[in-house]
Design an enzyme around this catalytic site. Structure first.
Site, mmCIF file in Angstrom:
data_model
loop_
_atom_site.group_PDB
_atom_site.id
_atom_site.type_symbol
_atom_site.label_atom_id
_atom_site.label_comp_id
_atom_site.label_asym_id
_atom_site.label_seq_id
_atom_site.Cartn_x
_atom_site.Cartn_y
_atom_site.Cartn_z
ATOM 1 N N SER A 278 -17.261 -10.974 -31.658
ATOM 2 C CA SER A 278 -17.433 -12.305 -32.265
ATOM 3 C C SER A 278 -18.822 -12.489 -32.834
ATOM 4 O O SER A 278 -19.813 -12.314 -32.130
ATOM 5 C CB SER A 278 -17.272 -13.409 -31.219
ATOM 6 O OG SER A 278 -16.004 -13.437 -30.702
ATOM 7 N N HIS B 257 -13.874 -13.540 -36.532
ATOM 8 C CA HIS B 257 -13.395 -12.153 -36.485
ATOM 9 C C HIS B 257 -12.702 -11.816 -37.797
ATOM 10 O O HIS B 257 -11.563 -12.229 -38.023
ATOM 11 C CB HIS B 257 -12.374 -11.970 -35.363
ATOM 12 C CG HIS B 257 -12.977 -11.972 -34.004
ATOM 13 N ND1 HIS B 257 -13.311 -10.836 -33.329
ATOM 14 C CD2 HIS B 257 -13.313 -12.976 -33.198
ATOM 15 C CE1 HIS B 257 -13.836 -11.150 -32.164
ATOM 16 N NE2 HIS B 257 -13.844 -12.453 -32.056
ATOM 17 N N HIS C 38 -7.312 -9.665 -29.359
ATOM 18 C CA HIS C 38 -7.571 -10.064 -27.967
ATOM 19 C C HIS C 38 -6.250 -10.337 -27.245
ATOM 20 O O HIS C 38 -5.304 -10.842 -27.846
ATOM 21 C CB HIS C 38 -8.386 -11.357 -27.910
ATOM 22 C CG HIS C 38 -9.704 -11.289 -28.594
ATOM 23 N ND1 HIS C 38 -9.828 -11.449 -29.952
ATOM 24 C CD2 HIS C 38 -10.955 -11.098 -28.107
ATOM 25 C CE1 HIS C 38 -11.115 -11.346 -30.279
ATOM 26 N NE2 HIS C 38 -11.816 -11.134 -29.179
ATOM 27 N N TYR D 208 -5.557 -12.751 -25.397
ATOM 28 C CA TYR D 208 -5.146 -14.164 -25.436
ATOM 29 C C TYR D 208 -4.433 -14.562 -26.730
ATOM 30 O O TYR D 208 -3.862 -15.643 -26.822
ATOM 31 C CB TYR D 208 -6.353 -15.087 -25.194
ATOM 32 C CG TYR D 208 -7.472 -14.995 -26.206
ATOM 33 C CD1 TYR D 208 -7.343 -15.512 -27.492
ATOM 34 C CD2 TYR D 208 -8.680 -14.398 -25.864
ATOM 35 C CE1 TYR D 208 -8.373 -15.425 -28.409
ATOM 36 C CE2 TYR D 208 -9.725 -14.307 -26.771
ATOM 37 C CZ TYR D 208 -9.557 -14.818 -28.041
ATOM 38 O OH TYR D 208 -10.578 -14.731 -28.949
ATOM 39 N N GLU D 209 -4.442 -13.678 -27.734
ATOM 40 C CA GLU D 209 -3.765 -14.015 -28.989
ATOM 41 C C GLU D 209 -2.247 -13.854 -28.869
ATOM 42 O O GLU D 209 -1.503 -14.462 -29.626
ATOM 43 C CB GLU D 209 -4.290 -13.137 -30.132
ATOM 44 C CG GLU D 209 -5.736 -13.436 -30.496
ATOM 45 C CD GLU D 209 -6.284 -12.455 -31.517
ATOM 46 O OE1 GLU D 209 -5.849 -12.495 -32.670
ATOM 47 O OE2 GLU D 209 -7.143 -11.629 -31.141
ATOM 48 N N ALA E 259 -19.277 -10.500 -27.427
ATOM 49 C CA ALA E 259 -20.066 -11.657 -27.027
ATOM 50 C C ALA E 259 -19.649 -11.970 -25.595
ATOM 51 O O ALA E 259 -18.476 -11.852 -25.262
ATOM 52 C CB ALA E 259 -19.756 -12.833 -27.936
ATOM 53 N N MET F 258 -13.912 -11.808 -22.870
ATOM 54 C CA MET F 258 -12.456 -11.770 -23.079
ATOM 55 C C MET F 258 -11.972 -10.546 -23.865
ATOM 56 O O MET F 258 -10.903 -10.597 -24.475
ATOM 57 C CB MET F 258 -12.019 -13.041 -23.825
ATOM 58 C CG MET F 258 -12.422 -14.327 -23.139
ATOM 59 S SD MET F 258 -11.941 -15.771 -24.115
ATOM 60 C CE MET F 258 -12.865 -17.075 -23.280
ATOM 61 N N SER F 259 -12.738 -9.475 -23.858
ATOM 62 C CA SER F 259 -12.315 -8.313 -24.667
ATOM 63 C C SER F 259 -12.777 -7.011 -24.026
ATOM 64 O O SER F 259 -13.099 -6.965 -22.837
ATOM 65 C CB SER F 259 -12.903 -8.428 -26.084
ATOM 66 O OG SER F 259 -14.309 -8.280 -26.041
ATOM 67 N N ASN G 80 -24.287 -17.232 -24.000
ATOM 68 C CA ASN G 80 -24.380 -18.446 -23.174
ATOM 69 C C ASN G 80 -24.521 -18.063 -21.706
ATOM 70 O O ASN G 80 -24.187 -16.941 -21.315
ATOM 71 C CB ASN G 80 -23.112 -19.299 -23.348
ATOM 72 C CG ASN G 80 -21.843 -18.522 -23.004
ATOM 73 O OD1 ASN G 80 -21.366 -17.713 -23.808
ATOM 74 N ND2 ASN G 80 -21.330 -18.733 -21.815
ATOM 75 N N HIS H 183 -16.617 -22.339 -28.258
ATOM 76 C CA HIS H 183 -16.554 -21.154 -29.112
ATOM 77 C C HIS H 183 -17.621 -21.242 -30.206
ATOM 78 O O HIS H 183 -18.177 -20.229 -30.624
ATOM 79 C CB HIS H 183 -15.150 -21.036 -29.720
ATOM 80 C CG HIS H 183 -14.934 -19.814 -30.569
ATOM 81 N ND1 HIS H 183 -15.172 -18.530 -30.105
ATOM 82 C CD2 HIS H 183 -14.517 -19.671 -31.851
ATOM 83 C CE1 HIS H 183 -14.907 -17.658 -31.078
ATOM 84 N NE2 HIS H 183 -14.503 -18.334 -32.141
HETATM 85 N N1 HPA Z 1 -16.791 -16.538 -20.888
HETATM 86 C C1 HPA Z 1 -15.846 -15.749 -21.425
HETATM 87 N N2 HPA Z 1 -15.977 -15.177 -22.608
HETATM 88 C C2 HPA Z 1 -17.107 -15.411 -23.293
HETATM 89 C C3 HPA Z 1 -18.127 -16.237 -22.793
HETATM 90 C C4 HPA Z 1 -17.964 -16.833 -21.512
HETATM 91 O O1 HPA Z 1 -18.818 -17.558 -20.995
HETATM 92 N N3 HPA Z 1 -19.114 -16.263 -23.730
HETATM 93 C C5 HPA Z 1 -18.701 -15.480 -24.758
HETATM 94 N N4 HPA Z 1 -17.490 -14.963 -24.496
#
Ligand code: HPA
Length: 271
Positions: A30, A61, A83, A85-86, A113, A208-209, A232, A244
């Protein structure tokens, strides 16, 4: 057509369009597609033109394969990934990775990310993934029938390559954290309690990847190096809600460090 035959045909399409067959590939996470724009002599192929490549549905993406050179090394760069989740399938990247393996790719660099579990690794940091925790997700090799499915994961992240990259980061003046990446399916972010649990389990970053792709890459016999760009602090660490948008906004900071590191690596170690 068998999956192997399909991979071979897609590899032929790629080599035909690019005019060469790189031994190194990268997957960009991302907000990290800036790297794809720094490729010299770039040949771009839309995923839509490549059988088996994903059709990403996430903002930030793109879906393109870019072939060219970074620091003199020929690379194939996947800007955009699929991903879990898609669609709920963890093997969605398998046809694309199998095509890259059939093309002759031996080493895969993965980027993502991620949220940090340490205040000392704030947004903008870069973390080298040295191990992962993925047993909350669905293994991408479920349903594979060959004995190859029992992939050893003791050294999933190539130690020699990781050491080499640490040295290069030092020489480049880039702080390169090392840590364990915990895969969550998403798409909702974690709860503070889940993050406390992740911390207790030994995770340093959460995202998440990447984990399904690492398992597939090891199954396909590729060497793996992986990096998290910290966007973050994880849920419950700041008192603010995660979004996001924040992830996309902050990715370029760490992304620039990653670009500098990879540019140095590919200039020094032509693959
Ligand atoms: N959690 C899950 N996936 C992420 C995060 C997070 O805090 N930051 C970027 N991708």
């Amino acid at each position: 057509m068998s999956p192997e035959e399909a991979a071979r045909r897609t590899a032929e399409t790629i080599a035909g369009k690019a005019g060469f067959a790189p031994r190194t590939a990268l997957i960009l996470g991302s907000g990290l597609s800036g790297l794809a724009d720094r490729i010299e002599g770039a040949v771009e192929i839309a995923y839509a033109d490549l059988e088996g490549f994903p059709r990403p549905s996430v903002s930030g993406h793109a879906g393109r394969l870019v072939l060219g050179r970074i620091g003199g090394t020929e690379v194939a760069v996947m800007a955009g990934r699929s991903h879990f989740y898609e669609h709920g399938r963890s093997d969605a990247m398998r046809p694309a990775l199998a095509a890259l393996a059939a093309l002759g790719v031996e080493t895969l660099f993965l980027t993502n990310a991620a949220g940090s579990l340490h205040e000392e690794m704030p947004p903008g940091s870069l973390m080298q993934i040295v191990d992962h925790i993925g047993f909350f997700g669905v293994n991408p090799l479920i349903g594979e029938t060959s004995d190859g499915r029992f992939v050893g994961m003791t050294e999933a992240y190539d130690r020699q390559l990781a050491m080499c990259l640490q040295g290069e980061a030092q020489a480049e003046g880039i702080e390169l954290h090392q840590g364990v990446y915990l895969w969550v399916t998403g798409p909702s972010f974690e709860t503070p309690a889940e993050i406390r649990a992740a911390h207790a389990l030994g995770a340093d970053a959460v995202g998440m990847s990447t984990v399904p792709e690492v398992i597939l890459a090891r199954y396909l016999g590729m060497k793996v190096a992986a990096f998290s760009v910290i966007t973050n602090l994880a849920a419950g660490m700041t008192g603010r809600e995660l979004s996001h948008d924040e992830t996309k906004e902050l990715a370029p900071q760490g992304g620039r460090k990653l670009e500098a590191l990879l540019a140095r690596h590919f200039a020094k170690v032509p693959a």
